[in-house]
Motif scaffolding. Structure first.
Motif, PDB file in Angstrom:
ATOM      1  N   PRO A   1       0.826  -1.208   0.000  1.00 53.54           N
ATOM      2  CA  PRO A   1       0.000   0.000   0.000  1.00 53.54           C
ATOM      3  C   PRO A   1       0.860   1.259   0.000  1.00 53.54           C
ATOM      4  N   ARG A   2       0.349   2.309  -0.612  1.00 57.75           N
ATOM      5  CA  ARG A   2       1.112   3.553  -0.752  1.00 57.75           C
ATOM      6  C   ARG A   2       1.509   4.132   0.611  1.00 57.75           C
ATOM      7  N   ASN A   3       0.678   3.919   1.630  1.00 55.89           N
ATOM      8  CA  ASN A   3       0.962   4.490   2.947  1.00 55.89           C
ATOM      9  C   ASN A   3       1.805   3.566   3.826  1.00 55.89           C
ATOM     10  N   SER A   4       2.475   2.590   3.229  1.00 56.67           N
ATOM     11  CA  SER A   4       3.315   1.681   4.007  1.00 56.67           C
ATOM     12  C   SER A   4       4.500   2.427   4.613  1.00 56.67           C
ATOM     13  N   PHE A   5       4.934   1.934   5.757  1.00 57.12           N
ATOM     14  CA  PHE A   5       6.150   2.430   6.400  1.00 57.12           C
ATOM     15  C   PHE A   5       7.132   1.263   6.477  1.00 57.12           C
ATOM     16  N   VAL A   6       8.264   1.392   5.808  1.00 55.68           N
ATOM     17  CA  VAL A   6       9.316   0.380   5.854  1.00 55.68           C
ATOM     18  C   VAL A   6      10.535   1.044   6.479  1.00 55.68           C
ATOM     19  N   ALA A   7      10.811   0.693   7.728  1.00 62.09           N
ATOM     20  CA  ALA A   7      11.888   1.376   8.443  1.00 62.09           C
ATOM     21  C   ALA A   7      13.252   1.043   7.856  1.00 62.09           C
ATOM     22  N   ASP A   8      13.421  -0.214   7.405  1.00 65.00           N
ATOM     23  CA  ASP A   8      14.724  -0.623   6.890  1.00 65.00           C
ATOM     24  C   ASP A   8      14.558  -1.503   5.651  1.00 65.00           C
ATOM     25  N   VAL A   9      15.174  -1.090   4.562  1.00 62.29           N
ATOM     26  CA  VAL A   9      15.378  -1.966   3.411  1.00 62.29           C
ATOM     27  C   VAL A   9      16.845  -2.371   3.475  1.00 62.29           C
ATOM     28  N   LEU A  10      17.093  -3.579   3.945  1.00 66.30           N
ATOM     29  CA  LEU A  10      18.451  -4.000   4.272  1.00 66.30           C
ATOM     30  C   LEU A  10      19.060  -4.777   3.109  1.00 66.30           C
ATOM     31  N   GLU A  11      20.090  -4.214   2.513  1.00 68.94           N
ATOM     32  CA  GLU A  11      20.842  -4.860   1.442  1.00 68.94           C
ATOM     33  C   GLU A  11      22.184  -5.312   2.020  1.00 68.94           C
ATOM     34  N   GLY A  12      22.273  -6.614   2.302  1.00 68.96           N
ATOM     35  CA  GLY A  12      23.469  -7.126   2.949  1.00 68.96           C
ATOM     36  C   GLY A  12      23.600  -6.544   4.338  1.00 68.96           C
ATOM     37  N   LYS A  13      24.832  -6.240   4.735  1.00 66.64           N
ATOM     38  CA  LYS A  13      25.070  -5.667   6.058  1.00 66.64           C
ATOM     39  C   LYS A  13      25.540  -4.221   5.994  1.00 66.64           C
ATOM     40  N   SER A  14      25.701  -3.713   4.777  1.00 68.08           N
ATOM     41  CA  SER A  14      26.359  -2.421   4.657  1.00 68.08           C
ATOM     42  C   SER A  14      25.428  -1.274   4.299  1.00 68.08           C
ATOM     43  N   ARG A  15      24.222  -1.569   3.800  1.00 63.99           N
ATOM     44  CA  ARG A  15      23.366  -0.480   3.325  1.00 63.99           C
ATOM     45  C   ARG A  15      21.939  -0.680   3.822  1.00 63.99           C
ATOM     46  N   THR A  16      21.431   0.294   4.531  1.00 64.99           N
ATOM     47  CA  THR A  16      20.055   0.279   4.996  1.00 64.99           C
ATOM     48  C   THR A  16      19.376   1.559   4.540  1.00 64.99           C
ATOM     49  N   VAL A  17      18.211   1.411   3.881  1.00 66.34           N
ATOM     50  CA  VAL A  17      17.465   2.558   3.375  1.00 66.34           C
ATOM     51  C   VAL A  17      16.123   2.608   4.082  1.00 66.34           C
ATOM     52  N   GLN A  18      15.746   3.777   4.601  1.00 58.05           N
ATOM     53  CA  GLN A  18      14.420   3.948   5.177  1.00 58.05           C
ATOM     54  C   GLN A  18      13.469   4.428   4.083  1.00 58.05           C
ATOM     55  N   LEU A  19      12.291   3.783   4.029  1.00 55.52           N
ATOM     56  CA  LEU A  19      11.361   4.041   2.933  1.00 55.52           C
ATOM     57  C   LEU A  19      10.069   4.613   3.501  1.00 55.52           C
ATOM     58  N   PHE A  20       9.779   5.873   3.146  1.00 57.97           N
ATOM     59  CA  PHE A  20       8.577   6.558   3.594  1.00 57.97           C
ATOM     60  C   PHE A  20       7.744   6.933   2.370  1.00 57.97           C
ATOM     61  N   GLU A  21       6.439   7.164   2.593  1.00 55.04           N
ATOM     62  CA  GLU A  21       5.549   7.525   1.486  1.00 55.04           C
ATOM     63  C   GLU A  21       6.024   8.789   0.784  1.00 55.04           C
ATOM     64  N   ALA A  22       6.501   9.754   1.550  1.00 55.28           N
ATOM     65  CA  ALA A  22       6.919  11.023   0.957  1.00 55.28           C
ATOM     66  C   ALA A  22       8.167  10.881   0.094  1.00 55.28           C
ATOM     67  N   GLN A  23       8.916   9.790   0.288  1.00 55.88           N
ATOM     68  CA  GLN A  23      10.167   9.588  -0.452  1.00 55.88           C
ATOM     69  C   GLN A  23       9.981   8.712  -1.679  1.00 55.88           C
ATOM     70  N   LEU A  24       8.799   8.163  -1.889  1.00 51.32           N
ATOM     71  CA  LEU A  24       8.606   7.185  -2.954  1.00 51.32           C
ATOM     72  C   LEU A  24       8.752   7.834  -4.334  1.00 51.32           C
ATOM     73  N   LYS A  25       9.537   7.205  -5.185  1.00 49.68           N
ATOM     74  CA  LYS A  25       9.670   7.586  -6.581  1.00 49.68           C
ATOM     75  C   LYS A  25      10.128   6.369  -7.357  1.00 49.68           C
ATOM     76  N   VAL A  26       9.794   6.317  -8.632  1.00 43.43           N
ATOM     77  CA  VAL A  26      10.201   5.194  -9.465  1.00 43.43           C
ATOM     78  C   VAL A  26      11.695   5.262  -9.688  1.00 43.43           C
ATOM     79  N   GLY A  27      12.348   4.144  -9.515  1.00 41.61           N
ATOM     80  CA  GLY A  27      13.804   4.068  -9.702  1.00 41.61           C
ATOM     81  C   GLY A  27      14.475   3.362  -8.553  1.00 41.61           C
ATOM     82  N   LYS A  28      15.779   3.294  -8.589  1.00 42.45           N
ATOM     83  CA  LYS A  28      16.560   2.621  -7.560  1.00 42.45           C
ATOM     84  C   LYS A  28      16.448   3.396  -6.253  1.00 42.45           C
ATOM     85  N   ILE A  29      16.234   2.690  -5.157  1.00 43.70           N
ATOM     86  CA  ILE A  29      16.061   3.378  -3.884  1.00 43.70           C
ATOM     87  C   ILE A  29      17.424   3.729  -3.282  1.00 43.70           C
TER      88      ILE A  29
END
Length: 232
Positions: free
Chosen positions: A204-232
């Motif tokens: 859902p568009r209003n989802s809150f994902v605190a951590d998108v964890l890629e391996g152990k070195s990169r964590t991205v926080q994903l908020f509705e206001a930050q959503l855009k098509v492309g690599k996060i």
């Protein structure tokens, strides 16, 4: 060479009167040999357990299993265990390095005392009861990342109601501390989910994902206001 292996525990109904448990819900295997422990919480009966390994893959949402092409690719040692009452016994996971993502399902299943004694060359063990006293068996999912990991997590579709998150890399991506509600009213809070290579997930568009964890070195926080098509 190092690789990463994650384990997810899936509960499988079996028999009655005893329990087996593993120490943790998830494991990170960073070397070719790792030692873990399996426990018997029953105070009266020992448990006989055998280990069976299957190669697995997802076809859509369905998990499909098959026999290993190379039985030395991944090993659990010993493959048969006797766990005394209220005790823990060690086992090892031995894994060959790989250049691609691998998925396995490992079953810890009950066997009769006689079957296990014959397999272990011991027919005189009278200290345990039948292995069919097992109430909960375990199936474990092993995710093995390649030695050379590539991460490419993208938002590939975006609408007013939802967005699609896709893993275009070659390694496991973990979505942690997720909170969202579906249109049918079902909600998840502080959930953990996984994206295998090539998999996508609609949220859902209003989802809150605190951590998108890629391996152990990169964590991205994903908020509705930050959503855009492309690599996060």
């Amino acid at each position: 060479m190092k690789y990463v292996m994650y384990v997810i525990i899936i509960f499988l109904p079996c028999f009655s009167n005893a329990n087996i448990t593993l120490e943790n819900m998830y494991y990170d295997l960073s070397s070719s040999i790792e030692k873990y422990q399996i426990a018997n919480s029953d105070k009266d009966s020992a448990i006989y357990v055998k280990v069976v390994i299957k190669e697995a893959s997802f076809h859509g949402d369905k998990l499909v299993e098959k026999a290993l092409d190379d039985e030395t690719e991944i090993l659990v040692s010993p493959q048969r265990l006797v766990i005394p009452p209220l005790a823990m016994v060690p086992f090892r996971v031995i894994r060959k390095p790989t250049d691609q993502f691998k998925l396995y399902r490992v079953y810890f299943t009950p066997v009769s005392a006689g079957d296990l004694n014959v397999a272990m060359g011991n027919s005189d063990d009278k200290t345990v009861k039948s292995g069919l006293n097992l109430r909960i068996g375990y199936g474990t999912i092993f995710f093995s990342n390649p030695d050379k990991q590539v991460f490419d997590t993208r938002v590939i579709q975006l609408s007013k109601e939802s967005f699609v998150l896709e893993n275009r890399g070659n390694s496991l991506v973990t979505l942690r501390r997720m909170s969202y509600c579906q249109q049918d009213g079902t909600c998840k809070d502080n959930a953990v989910e996984y994206l295998l290579p090539g998999q996508s997930k609609t949220l859902p568009r209003n989802s809150f994902v605190a951590d998108v964890l890629e391996g152990k070195s990169r964590t991205v926080q994903l908020f509705e206001a930050q959503l855009k098509v492309g690599k996060i």
